[in-house]
Design an enzyme around this catalytic site. Sequence first.
Site, PDB file in Angstrom:
ATOM      1  N   GLU A 252     -50.568 -15.823   1.436  1.00  0.00           N
ATOM      2  CA  GLU A 252     -49.751 -14.755   1.241  1.00  0.00           C
ATOM      3  C   GLU A 252     -49.033 -15.059  -0.045  1.00  0.00           C
ATOM      4  O   GLU A 252     -48.366 -13.889  -0.539  1.00  0.00           O
ATOM      5  CB  GLU A 252     -48.869 -14.586   2.376  1.00  0.00           C
ATOM      6  CG  GLU A 252     -49.837 -13.896   3.593  1.00  0.00           C
ATOM      7  CD  GLU A 252     -48.957 -13.742   4.939  1.00  0.00           C
ATOM      8  OE1 GLU A 252     -48.357 -14.985   5.279  1.00  0.00           O
ATOM      9  OE2 GLU A 252     -49.110 -12.685   5.445  1.00  0.00           O
TER      10      GLU A 252
ATOM     11  N   GLU B 222     -45.959 -22.137   4.400  1.00  0.00           N
ATOM     12  CA  GLU B 222     -46.945 -22.198   5.328  1.00  0.00           C
ATOM     13  C   GLU B 222     -48.055 -21.417   4.554  1.00  0.00           C
ATOM     14  O   GLU B 222     -49.100 -21.979   4.064  1.00  0.00           O
ATOM     15  CB  GLU B 222     -46.790 -21.821   6.635  1.00  0.00           C
ATOM     16  CG  GLU B 222     -47.861 -21.632   7.410  1.00  0.00           C
ATOM     17  CD  GLU B 222     -47.143 -21.106   8.895  1.00  0.00           C
ATOM     18  OE1 GLU B 222     -46.905 -22.261   9.878  1.00  0.00           O
ATOM     19  OE2 GLU B 222     -47.277 -19.846   9.141  1.00  0.00           O
TER      20      GLU B 222
ATOM     21  N   ASP C 240     -39.246 -15.933   3.934  1.00  0.00           N
ATOM     22  CA  ASP C 240     -40.703 -15.406   3.745  1.00  0.00           C
ATOM     23  C   ASP C 240     -40.454 -13.975   2.873  1.00  0.00           C
ATOM     24  O   ASP C 240     -41.527 -12.964   3.084  1.00  0.00           O
ATOM     25  CB  ASP C 240     -41.294 -14.805   5.361  1.00  0.00           C
ATOM     26  CG  ASP C 240     -41.468 -15.937   5.950  1.00  0.00           C
ATOM     27  OD1 ASP C 240     -41.284 -17.259   5.544  1.00  0.00           O
ATOM     28  OD2 ASP C 240     -42.059 -16.093   7.038  1.00  0.00           O
TER      29      ASP C 240
END
Length: 775
Positions: A606, A602, A527
């Site tokens: 973002e 996912e 991430d």
Amino acid sequence: MKGKWSCSFLGALPIFLLVVGDMTAEARNIRRNVTIGTGGTDSANEQACQKPVARETAIANIFKPIDNIAPRFATQQTHPFRVEGYHRNNVPIHTNKFYVNLLLDKQDKPVYCHPYTVAWTGCTKENAKENNCHYGMGVTQTDIGDVKYGPGEPAQYYFNPIDKHAIALSAKELGEDSQMTLENPTAFSVTAVLSSPANKKPIIKTNLVQGMGFVTVEYYNSTPMIQSGIGIKSLTPGDTVAGPGFSKIIATLEDKTQWVIYIISSSSSTQPSRPMFTKQGNNTYVGKPNFHGIIQLAKIPLDWTNTQEYDKLAGSYAMGATLSASVNRNAGAYTISWQKGGIANRPLLMFALPHHVQSMSPESRKRLTTIRLRTTTKGMAQGLIGDSMSLTEDRLPHDVHYRPWSQIGQARGCSLNRTTKDFIAKVARTEIQTGITKRLATEPSIYWAGKIMGGYASLVRATADFLQDRQLLDEGLKQLKTSLGVWISGRQPYPMVYESTWGGIITGWANRANDIRVDYGNALYNDHNFHYGYFVYTAAVIASLDPSWLNAENKAWVNSLIRDYANPVDDKYFPFSRSFDWYHGHSWATGLDNFADGKSEESSSEDAFSLFAIKLWGEATRDHETEARASLQLAILKRSISNYFLMEKNNINHPASFVPNKVVGILFENKVDHATWFGRNPEYIHGIHMLPMTPISGYIRSKDFDIEEWQQKTNPNTFRPKDKVWTGILRAMQANHDPHGSYKFFASSDFDNTLLQQGESRAYYLMYSAILAGF
Ligand SMILES: *[C@@H]1O[C@H](CO)[C@@H](O)[C@H](O)[C@H]1NC(C)=O
Ligand SMILES: *[C@@H]1O[C@H](CO)[C@@H](O)[C@H](O)[C@H]1NC(C)=O
Ligand SMILES: *[C@@H]1O[C@H](CO)[C@@H](O)[C@H](O)[C@H]1NC(C)=O
């Protein structure tokens, strides 16, 4: 004021006539007041209303270093996860690329090359029983009929069975003690070498390249073996293929699929004699010893009756790839070029994914073949002949900045009418005055600190653009500078560190807590684009409002974060493009997590936001290459998201029984799960592909998708989130197709703030929908 208010005429003419005198006088004031710092003569309001100075120059190479200095973070020498099989010479190592499973742990998890999946296979009690025990490179490729589905209608998930290798290319010299070492790990490829521990000499080598047309194994005077976990029904010599030292076998498996195998000796005099392979036990065929050359493998498409198409192309193979790209205003072009091994005059076969085929240059398109094989989670790949593939995008988000942007076309107003403005100003005042510095002082999570800062930054920037309240703006800007300043000077609860085993910036929390998984696995390089994108965005907002903030220290810190997740080049400290995969056209969020289903992502939203942040940073720092590069990535991402993440009803890349889910949830390389890492509530699954709401949301999401998702899944007439804090983002996204409805929701007199998550701003959503509505 020549042309200054021209955009008002496009969408908000009646308002303009009503309030023109007032606005202009006020705007003049603001124009002076909002110009803070030394940098420019542009006022923030002017920037909001007018397009920022557009990059007019064509940029022939968008991959220019943004910085080369050492990142100014404390250095942590060792990472808890060691690098397996690769001896690094002080260079950073990729953490989020498709082959990273081979650098971790037992190195036995698969690598997804699309359409072929390849794994280093070994023998365990379990797979020995199933005839799936072989020491070599196991290969699978699954067709739609092989796919397994989760429960429900539409199916909750689907995946491709990979536990039994269709074919394994092995060698008799390989065994329990063989070692795998890796060579040349780059953004698109790696070479895996299997050798014996005794003399370290390679026994076989294979180049794993994204989109490779054949699985190719190089043999170094070893004894080839062909095996299968599915079971070999027959292995029959094929008809002749042109060329000395060149022969062909057709393998028919127990599941009736057929594979073609080419055996190409590197010495032209040693024409393999027949029979080349003899059966030795169940599902094992052994070739002649001392073979020096290559064996290539390809699945024969189900509807084919011969292999002539492959016959013309066997003999050459990709060894690696390079990327080049240019941008000219609204149009971008990028080319993936492959280095070729094998027989020089044989053309190269590679595979293109559906989004490649859509955006292919006419010249590349002419080289497409009729070879079509299914990938694991990206639909059908199509064969392409040649050493390169050129792709173009002609709708870059050149005109998407801070001002609300939507595809329905109302986003043209620059000012709010008096009633609306007074109302929103009240909401904004409370939010800005509540501030974020206190809240952030104890926040250990990079992700949450970023979200809170980023959301507040959107509010502050919109305040500058639409509320014309100097004092309020100053207050908000001060909060932002203070909050970000804490992180830049390393005074947050757990300062970030530069970690020199793999090469990157990770949270210091993991080390202190002795838990590598804290903060969503930031220390595992999970991430990073999501986490750091919020900081880059916050910095871009500050710099856009106060260019004097751009001193050397602040700039270098932000550039370090960009280099961590989106470095335009390989440098001494960071790998090239850690997150964004230029072959897949989107990022992988998974870092050093060793999943059998491969990398995953996912939050497609973002991902987009993290690139949008870089684009805005490029604008604020007048770094045209950076702005252009992020713009091109956004255009590519828009295409890949609409192919693979956000499914319109006519999506053909995912199985028909999965498409009505509308959004994928988590897209792995081998599985698609309509879920999130934190639960299966529908509001999570839809919401995580929406947040954060910014103008790039309107660019990325197609109008058709927005409407279909709203009508079928997220509208409040048929859907109430159980976890109501996710309501805000669903209603904010409504603004992209129904700004009046969205405005009405957020403007309601009994609006409940517990419908918003941390980092979300009601005033920002109000301004967003009000501008799109033309209020
Ligand atoms: C081959 O398969 C047969 C039937 O499944 C089995 O009985 C036999 O033991 C196998 N032989 C070897 C060498 O695994
Ligand atoms: C001003 O905005 C409000 C919404 O806040 C809207 O209802 C009204 O129609 C707008 N007035 C004009 C003149 O556009
Ligand atoms: C702008 O600043 C001047 C002083 O420099 C002040 O008089 C004026 O009220 C300010 N305008 C606004 C809208 O804040």
